[in-house]
Enzyme design. Structure first.
Site, PDB file in Angstrom:
ATOM      1  N   CYS A   3      -3.369   3.780   9.645  1.00  0.00           N
ATOM      2  CA  CYS A   3      -2.096   3.250  10.138  1.00  0.00           C
ATOM      3  C   CYS A   3      -1.492   4.118  11.233  1.00  0.00           C
ATOM      4  O   CYS A   3      -0.275   4.110  11.446  1.00  0.00           O
ATOM      5  CB  CYS A   3      -1.107   3.135   8.984  1.00  0.00           C
ATOM      6  N   CYS A   7       0.835  -1.203   0.000  1.00  0.00           N
ATOM      7  CA  CYS A   7       0.000   0.000   0.000  1.00  0.00           C
ATOM      8  C   CYS A   7       0.873   1.258   0.000  1.00  0.00           C
ATOM      9  O   CYS A   7       0.653   2.191  -0.778  1.00  0.00           O
ATOM     10  CB  CYS A   7      -0.924  -0.033   1.213  1.00  0.00           C
ATOM     11  N   CYS A   8       1.913   1.271   0.858  1.00  0.00           N
ATOM     12  CA  CYS A   8       2.822   2.435   0.890  1.00  0.00           C
ATOM     13  C   CYS A   8       3.571   2.571  -0.429  1.00  0.00           C
ATOM     14  O   CYS A   8       3.836   3.698  -0.872  1.00  0.00           O
ATOM     15  CB  CYS A   8       3.837   2.286   2.022  1.00  0.00           C
ATOM     16  N   CYS A  41      -1.202   8.316   7.555  1.00  0.00           N
ATOM     17  CA  CYS A  41      -2.556   7.990   7.089  1.00  0.00           C
ATOM     18  C   CYS A  41      -3.399   7.480   8.269  1.00  0.00           C
ATOM     19  O   CYS A  41      -2.884   6.782   9.153  1.00  0.00           O
ATOM     20  CB  CYS A  41      -2.495   6.896   6.037  1.00  0.00           C
ATOM     21  N   CYS A  95       7.588   4.076   6.078  1.00  0.00           N
ATOM     22  CA  CYS A  95       6.746   3.795   4.907  1.00  0.00           C
ATOM     23  C   CYS A  95       7.550   3.434   3.675  1.00  0.00           C
ATOM     24  O   CYS A  95       7.002   2.975   2.677  1.00  0.00           O
ATOM     25  CB  CYS A  95       5.851   4.983   4.599  1.00  0.00           C
TER      26      CYS A  95
END
Ligand code: SF4
Length: 232
Positions: A204, A118-119, A201, A227
């Site tokens: 997280c 995702c990062c 975010c 990240c």
């Protein structure tokens, strides 16, 4: 002036020694003199300290913000305030995939299953794309933010990106940051005063206990504290 990768590596190595423990403004001055318009700032807008420090030396500097689509509203408010009140040009960089496209391709809530992936999609690739126009970037990393940042140099060379990374606040302490905020009435993310020592975010990020490693509030369900944008 454009430099090749070998020249950038050499410039960074020299500056790391010459500017170690120099005042933040002096480090920024060096970066602006050396790289001109090929120097930018990045900010996650936990506060506007770095944007303020850099723009006081380089008015009109470009500030890169990685707009993941998963930020707290409080973070976006700081970004908008900075754009309105400081002499900077904020560039909000979005991922190639919208959240809906990411969900369709990888399944919903990728951050809860594969946060590295995702990062990579929402932060690392957009940053790499944004930095294509620059030779050097400033980040707000500080040595006292936790073990992963304890050896942050004021100027470093990122071999993977072929860029110079500047950390004007590397030696600042939490007290230094607070003193600067108080002195210049710097915009601060209101979540910081609600127990969030580090803000990323929303899926997280959690609050941290007093005295806890500030990075412990990031990706609390995983053995992950960065990240990937600072890992190169
Ligand atoms: S911090 Fe979380 S939500 Fe944001 S890009 Fe990384 S994994 Fe995704």
């Amino acid at each position: 002036m454009r430099y090749n990768v070998d020249e950038l590596r050499e410039i960074a190595a020299r500056a790391a020694v010459e500017l170690d423990r120099a005042p933040a403004e002096k480090i920024v001055e060096w970066a602006a003199d050396t790289f001109g318009e090929r120097f930018c700032v990045t900010s996650s807008f936990a506060d506007a300290v770095l944007s303020h420090v850099v723009s006081s030396v380089v008015p009109g500097v470009e500030v890169i913000f990685l707009d993941t689509g998963l930020h707290f509203a409080e973070t976006l408010r700081v970004r908008d305030t900075v754009q309105k009140t400081l002499p900077v040009v904020v560039k909000s960089i979005k991922p190639r995939l919208s959240l809906a496209e990411q969900d369709a391709e990888f399944g919903p809530r990728l951050y809860a299953r594969e946060p590295d992936e995702c990062c990579a999609i929402r932060k690392v690739e957009p940053l790499n794309r944004a930095l294509a126009n620059y030779d050097a970037w400033a980040a707000g990393l500080r040595r006292d933010e936790g073990p992963t940042r304890a050896n942050t140099p004021v100027v470093g060379f990122e071999a993977a990106r072929g860029k110079v990374k500047v950390a004007p606040l590397a030696y600042w302490t939490e007290a230094d940051v607070q003193a600067y905020i108080d002195k210049y009435d710097i915009p601060v993310n209101s979540l910081i005063n609600q127990g969030y020592a580090s803000v990323g975010c929303w899926p997280c990020t959690r609050r941290t206990a007093p005295g806890e490693d500030p990075r412990a509030g990031r990706w609390p369900m995983f053995d992950k504290t960065e990240c990937g944008i600072h890992a190169a």
